[in-house]
Scaffold this motif. Structure first.
Motif, PDB file in Angstrom:
ATOM      1  N   LYS A  13       0.986  -1.074   0.004  1.00  0.00           N
ATOM      2  CA  LYS A  13      -0.081   0.013   0.027  1.00  0.00           C
ATOM      3  C   LYS A  13       0.756   1.326  -0.036  1.00  0.00           C
ATOM      4  CE  LYS A  13      -0.739   0.878   4.939  1.00  0.00           C
ATOM      5  NZ  LYS A  13      -1.776   0.610   6.030  1.00  0.00           N
ATOM      6  N   THR A  14       2.140   1.024   0.346  1.00  0.00           N
ATOM      7  CA  THR A  14       3.089   2.312   0.388  1.00  0.00           C
ATOM      8  C   THR A  14       3.143   2.718  -0.966  1.00  0.00           C
ATOM      9  OG1 THR A  14       4.265   1.061   2.140  1.00  0.00           O
ATOM     10  CG2 THR A  14       5.374   2.851   1.030  1.00  0.00           C
ATOM     11  N   TYR A  15       3.079   1.930  -1.978  1.00  0.00           N
ATOM     12  CA  TYR A  15       3.059   2.358  -3.455  1.00  0.00           C
ATOM     13  C   TYR A  15       1.556   2.754  -4.037  1.00  0.00           C
ATOM     14  CZ  TYR A  15       7.977   1.190  -2.631  1.00  0.00           C
ATOM     15  OH  TYR A  15       9.079   1.299  -2.270  1.00  0.00           O
ATOM     16  N   LEU A  16       0.708   1.776  -3.676  1.00  0.00           N
ATOM     17  CA  LEU A  16      -0.709   1.672  -4.386  1.00  0.00           C
ATOM     18  C   LEU A  16      -1.449   2.819  -3.730  1.00  0.00           C
ATOM     19  CD1 LEU A  16      -1.289  -2.225  -4.901  1.00  0.00           C
ATOM     20  CD2 LEU A  16      -0.652  -0.400  -6.531  1.00  0.00           C
ATOM     21  N   ARG A  39       3.754 -11.522  -1.290  1.00  0.00           N
ATOM     22  CA  ARG A  39       3.397 -12.729  -0.672  1.00  0.00           C
ATOM     23  C   ARG A  39       1.791 -12.867  -0.835  1.00  0.00           C
ATOM     24  NH1 ARG A  39       7.642 -15.424   0.421  1.00  0.00           N
ATOM     25  NH2 ARG A  39       9.405 -14.230   1.407  1.00  0.00           N
ATOM     26  N   PRO A  40       1.375 -14.282  -0.578  1.00  0.00           N
ATOM     27  CA  PRO A  40       0.022 -14.413  -0.925  1.00  0.00           C
ATOM     28  C   PRO A  40      -0.885 -13.775   0.018  1.00  0.00           C
ATOM     29  CG  PRO A  40       1.236 -16.506  -1.028  1.00  0.00           C
ATOM     30  CD  PRO A  40       2.062 -15.481  -0.743  1.00  0.00           C
ATOM     31  N   CYS A  41      -0.429 -13.401   1.551  1.00  0.00           N
ATOM     32  CA  CYS A  41      -1.372 -12.691   2.427  1.00  0.00           C
ATOM     33  C   CYS A  41      -1.305 -11.050   1.620  1.00  0.00           C
ATOM     34  CB  CYS A  41      -0.753 -12.663   3.616  1.00  0.00           C
ATOM     35  SG  CYS A  41       1.039 -12.123   3.770  1.00  0.00           S
ATOM     36  N   ASP A  42      -0.363 -10.895   1.013  1.00  0.00           N
ATOM     37  CA  ASP A  42      -0.494  -9.396   0.487  1.00  0.00           C
ATOM     38  C   ASP A  42      -1.331  -9.344  -0.951  1.00  0.00           C
ATOM     39  OD1 ASP A  42       0.787  -8.197   2.713  1.00  0.00           O
ATOM     40  OD2 ASP A  42       2.893  -8.100   1.431  1.00  0.00           O
ATOM     41  N   LEU A  43      -1.188 -10.422  -1.545  1.00  0.00           N
ATOM     42  CA  LEU A  43      -2.164 -10.464  -2.740  1.00  0.00           C
ATOM     43  C   LEU A  43      -3.555 -10.078  -2.387  1.00  0.00           C
ATOM     44  CD1 LEU A  43      -1.023 -13.327  -4.976  1.00  0.00           C
ATOM     45  CD2 LEU A  43      -0.852 -10.955  -5.421  1.00  0.00           C
ATOM     46  N   ARG A  44      -3.862 -10.921  -1.242  1.00  0.00           N
ATOM     47  CA  ARG A  44      -5.412 -10.694  -0.399  1.00  0.00           C
ATOM     48  C   ARG A  44      -5.517  -9.386  -0.189  1.00  0.00           C
ATOM     49  NH1 ARG A  44      -4.371 -16.447  -0.246  1.00  0.00           N
ATOM     50  NH2 ARG A  44      -2.869 -16.141   1.638  1.00  0.00           N
ATOM     51  N   ALA A  45      -4.443  -8.889   0.586  1.00  0.00           N
ATOM     52  CA  ALA A  45      -4.708  -7.470   1.079  1.00  0.00           C
ATOM     53  C   ALA A  45      -4.816  -6.698   0.010  1.00  0.00           C
ATOM     54  CB  ALA A  45      -3.459  -7.069   1.935  1.00  0.00           C
ATOM     55  N   ILE A  46      -3.946  -6.543  -1.249  1.00  0.00           N
ATOM     56  CA  ILE A  46      -4.374  -5.700  -2.410  1.00  0.00           C
ATOM     57  C   ILE A  46      -5.742  -6.087  -2.917  1.00  0.00           C
ATOM     58  CG2 ILE A  46      -3.839  -5.478  -4.741  1.00  0.00           C
ATOM     59  CD1 ILE A  46      -0.728  -6.160  -3.938  1.00  0.00           C
ATOM     60  N   ALA A  47      -6.233  -7.180  -2.946  1.00  0.00           N
ATOM     61  CA  ALA A  47      -7.609  -7.283  -3.374  1.00  0.00           C
ATOM     62  C   ALA A  47      -8.700  -6.665  -2.406  1.00  0.00           C
ATOM     63  CB  ALA A  47      -7.831  -8.860  -3.481  1.00  0.00           C
ATOM     64  N   GLN A  73      -7.965  -4.115  -0.562  1.00  0.00           N
ATOM     65  CA  GLN A  73      -7.850  -2.495  -0.858  1.00  0.00           C
ATOM     66  C   GLN A  73      -8.499  -2.081  -2.181  1.00  0.00           C
ATOM     67  OE1 GLN A  73      -4.197  -0.379  -0.043  1.00  0.00           O
ATOM     68  NE2 GLN A  73      -4.797  -0.254   1.962  1.00  0.00           N
ATOM     69  N   ASP A  74      -8.454  -2.985  -3.246  1.00  0.00           N
ATOM     70  CA  ASP A  74      -9.248  -2.905  -4.463  1.00  0.00           C
ATOM     71  C   ASP A  74     -10.545  -2.581  -4.197  1.00  0.00           C
ATOM     72  OD1 ASP A  74      -6.763  -3.122  -5.889  1.00  0.00           O
ATOM     73  OD2 ASP A  74      -7.370  -5.157  -6.510  1.00  0.00           O
ATOM     74  N   ARG A  75     -11.299  -3.340  -3.361  1.00  0.00           N
ATOM     75  CA  ARG A  75     -12.661  -3.113  -3.003  1.00  0.00           C
ATOM     76  C   ARG A  75     -12.822  -1.946  -2.327  1.00  0.00           C
ATOM     77  NH1 ARG A  75     -12.312  -8.826  -2.560  1.00  0.00           N
ATOM     78  NH2 ARG A  75     -11.968  -8.803  -0.221  1.00  0.00           N
TER      79      ARG A  75
END
Lengths: 387, 152, 272
Positions: A84-87, A123-131, A133-135
């Protein structure tokens, strides 16, 4: 996994070529690197910047880098930052406003071109975190334009987990060490007598295209098996677990629990947990003016529900006590997030546990709340039968 | 503020009928004094139409209006509790029609029939609680200019 | 436009009371906001100071009126504006009162203090389509007669339109006051409505809203038919900043107008 998934094997040169290929596309390649005694995310110029030979040792309130003899590059756990630092950057200009001499106001949206990122080692946890934040930020009625542009332009290279840390609990949050979706490429690090290599899977057309230009080997059965075995083993080696209960209901039933006083006595309300959390998205705004008074800018920056001014209503804060602010954080993360965004807000990455200066452990707090609720319900039932 | 206090809502029908048998129709002009602070509370009213102001006398000032009462509301509760002395004054703001009750007769009926007595006590108690709650909220001075009230 | 403020010109300033001002705003250029519904709010931007949420208090064809009470830096700056100044507006945001929910029903509007401002467009809309509804009650609570918002206009509504049962009560009467004295809930006793066929709209300080909603509920108005407008810290108005949460409610998206059935238990938890 899609049917069109291509699988291959990259060696260390292949990994270097991957970084070069992404940079050649004009992307800003961001990945883990060692700095200031931690694995942090930073722009990397080559694969050599990655944390080869570094692992981490974590506990509640503790994080240490430890050298590894095997030269592994993805054997560390989550550092203090997330993507999220970047996105969803800490500071972002929303608009600029000018006031002309005649009082006319003009407002210009910040139109700066968003960088095109490639994230290496998500990391897979961070992929889920990005998903998640997408929502929150790109879904819904009012998508955040800046976020959406950065997000759609980003190329995601997942790194599956083979070395979970003592504060990891993604499995108990419905996740796991394997990357299933939401990536362009997924890497699984394999280290054995056959060498240091990465099983790579594609998850998108963009991923296929990048992979096709890299020096690679066909995916052999041995590497596939080794990768699967390592990830499967990681699933059973999570350092922590949430209590296996309906956390959403638990939080809803626990708003008046005594446990909040207990945790509030330890919590410094520093907000570290919200800063390191990969899904925490709250922001505030500030107005910046220049000396002439004719130019103003609206900036957005991260905010934390632990800040006493967060809930300020003319007169004072709605949540003045530490108890109420910790409760807001935990109940939002584990419960009310469902109502707002359709899922839990926690992916089990363990950052909040690791980076809490007093070692407050979200899994321990949830377990204590569960015990308190169970106790209360038992007593109530007892009273009922006595009647 | 959780309860409403008009007679029709607050008393079960059999007790209401019984109470109403003790009622007498009265009417007042605007500006009539109905009772004064410190006097004997020997009557009470249920307002049918019009408005009555409750006030408190402050020497050198116009009487301070505490609250206004209107349709369906009980006017006076000091008759229910010893020493049966009015705590406030009352004056009609407009022409008023009301049911008037003789306090002693109602108290006697309450004493004879404890069930009726309990119903009346509950009703009066509810009125008092309701007015206390309303007064408490008004004490907060919620609409006051910002910063002029009690510190947050 | 929801991302950046659209310039609006102050075309009228009216001092409503010691600390409250109504600003009439019209688009300064070509660009204008989408139409507002009663109960919705705009983020009003005072140049160089900041943005605050303000409910719309009158909806014209091009013009909007916002009634602002001076309680902080931004509202103080807005209250000090003169005709010809410009502000920025984003919106419309949030849920409206939902007057259509009251079709065929009695309407009870209960307001306290500046809570009358967000309800004015609802009252005007109901008056404009008088036959679509049952009896229309407007119960107004004010601190003093001098603090009463829109006093002359309330008189005009009562005079010029079909039956509007309007009652005003004050906490502190002045010598010239000849009306009700007391909390606004006491006016419910003489309001004309059939509770089971009533939609209520309530706005004011939160303790007043809670007391009114409980009273209405006790009288038999269904909780989902008690529509209240709540206030929480709002920064973005688009559901992204996280400030306006009340439990699972994001006040800027799910509110500010929300059914009592959704918030009753939440408001009972301190510091939620």
């Amino acid at each position: 996994m899609t049917n069109s998934t291509t699988t291959a094997v990259l060696d260390r040169d292949g990994l270097s070529a991957l970084v070069q290929a992404l940079a050649a596309q004009g992307r800003t390649v961001v990945g883990p690197t060692v700095r200031d005694g931690a694995v942090v995310l930073a722009e990397i110029a080559s694969a050599d910047d990655l944390p080869f030979g570094w692992g981490t040792e974590v506990e509640a309130g503790r994080y240490r880098l430890v050298p590894r003899d095997d030269g592994a590059v993805f054997a560390h756990t989550a550092g203090p930052q997330s993507w999220k630092t970047y996105l969803h950057p800490q500071r972002e200009r929303l608009w600029s406003a000018e006031r002309a001499a005649d009082g006319h106001l003009s407002v210009t949206e910040d139109g700066s071109e968003q960088p095109s990122y490639a994230f290496l080692g998500v990391r897979p946890c961070d992929l889920r975190a990005i998903a998640i934040q997408d929502r929150v930020l790109a879904g819904g009625r009012y998508p955040d334009r800046g976020y959406r542009e950065r997000r759609t332009g980003a190329f995601l290279i997942a790194a599956e987990c083979t070395e979970p840390g003592a504060t990891c609990f993604c499995v108990s949050m419905g996740g796991g060490p394997a990357a299933d979706s939401g990536f362009d490429l997924a890497l699984t690090e394999v280290l054995d007598r056959a060498g240091h290599r990465f099983l790579v899977r594609t998850g998108s057309e963009a991923g296929e295209e990048v992979l096709s230009g890299l020096p690679r080997h066909p995916a052999d059965a041995h590497t596939r098996n080794a990768a699967r075995t390592a990830v499967d083993a990681a699933r059973d080696r999570m350092g922590r677990a949430m209590p296996p209960v309906d956390l959403r209901a638990l939080m809803g039933e626990s708003l008046e629990a005594d446990r909040w006083d207990d945790v509030a006595a330890r919590c410094l309300t520093c907000g570290n947990c919200t800063m390191v959390c990969p899904t925490c998205f709250c922001t505030t705004t500030e107005e910046v003016t220049d000396l002439t008074g004719d130019h103003a800018e609206r900036w957005q920056h991260w905010d934390s529900c632990f800040d006493v001014d967060f809930s300020h209503l003319h007169g004072g804060p709605v949540r003045a006590s530490a108890r109420s602010r910790y409760r807001q954080w935990l109940t939002h993360k584990l419960s009310t997030w469902y109502e707002q965004f359709g899922s839990s807000g926690c992916v089990g990455c363990g950052r909040c546990v690791t980076w809490c200066p007093v070692g407050i452990d979200i899994t321990e707090e949830a377990a204590a709340l569960h015990d308190e609720l169970t106790d209360r319900l038992r007593r109530e039932k007892q009273k009922e039968t006595e009647r | 503020m959780t309860s409403t206090t008009t007679l029709s809502m607050a008393l079960p029908v059999e007790h209401r009928d019984r109470l109403m048998r003790l009622a007498r129709e009265v009417s007042f002009e605007a500006g009539e004094r109905l009772f004064e602070e410190g006097r004997r509370a020997d009557r009470f009213w249920i307002i049918r139409t019009g408005t009555v102001l409750l006030d408190l006398h402050v020497p050198g000032r116009r009487a301070a209006v505490i609250e206004s009462l209107g349709h369906g509301e009980l006017l006076g509760w000091s008759w229910h509790y010893a020493p049966y002395v009015w705590q406030l004054g009352a004056e009609t703001l407009s022409p008023v029609r009301a049911w008037e009750f003789d306090a002693e007769a109602v108290r006697a009926a309450c004493a004879r029939d404890p069930e009726f007595g309990r119903a009346v006590a509950t009703w009066v108690g509810r009125v008092v609680a309701h007015r206390l709650q309303a007064s408490r909220i008004r004490l907060l001075d919620l609409y006051a200019p910002y910063g002029s009230g009690t510190p947050a | 436009m929801n991302d950046v403020p659209v310039p609006y010109q102050v075309t009228g300033v009216r001092r409503e009371s010691a600390d409250t001002v109504s600003l009439t705003l019209a688009p300064a250029g070509e660009e204008a906001l989408e139409p507002f519904a009663p109960g919705q709010f705009a983020m009003v931007y005072a140049f160089g100071v900041g943005e605050i949420p303000v409910s719309v208090s009158r909806i014209g064809r091009r013009e909007l009126v916002h009634t602002v009470r001076s309680v902080g830096a931004v509202s103080a700056a807005l209250c000090a504006l003169r005709p010809g100044s410009q502000v920025g507006l984003r919106g419309p945001f949030g849920t409206g009162w939902g007057l259509e929910r009251a079709a065929g029903q009695d309407i009870v509007v209960v307001t306290g203090g500046i809570g009358l401002a967000p309800l004015r467009p609802l009252v005007l809309a109901a008056l404009a389509a008088r036959r679509a509804y049952g009896r229309l009650n407007l119960l107004v609570g004010s601190r003093t007669p001098e603090d009463l918002l829109y006093a002359d206009r309330i008189r005009a509504w009562v005079d010029s339109h079909g039956p509007l049962h309007c009652q005003v009560t004050v906490d502190r009467p002045s010598p010239a006051w000849w009306g009700h004295v007391g909390l606004v809930t006491t006016l419910l006793n003489s309001a004309l409505f059939t509770p089971e066929n009533t939609t209520a709209y309530v706005c004011g300080p939160e303790p007043m809203i809670r007391a009114t909603a409980r009273d209405l509920l006790h009288r038999g108005v269904r909780p989902e038919r008690i529509r209240v407008s709540l206030e929480r810290n709002m920064r973005c108005a688009t559901g992204h900043c996280g400030h306006c949460q009340l439990g699972g409610v994001l006040m800027c998206l799910d509110g500010p107008v929300i059914g009592w059935d959704r918030v009753e238990s939440l408001l009972a938890v301190r510091e939620l």
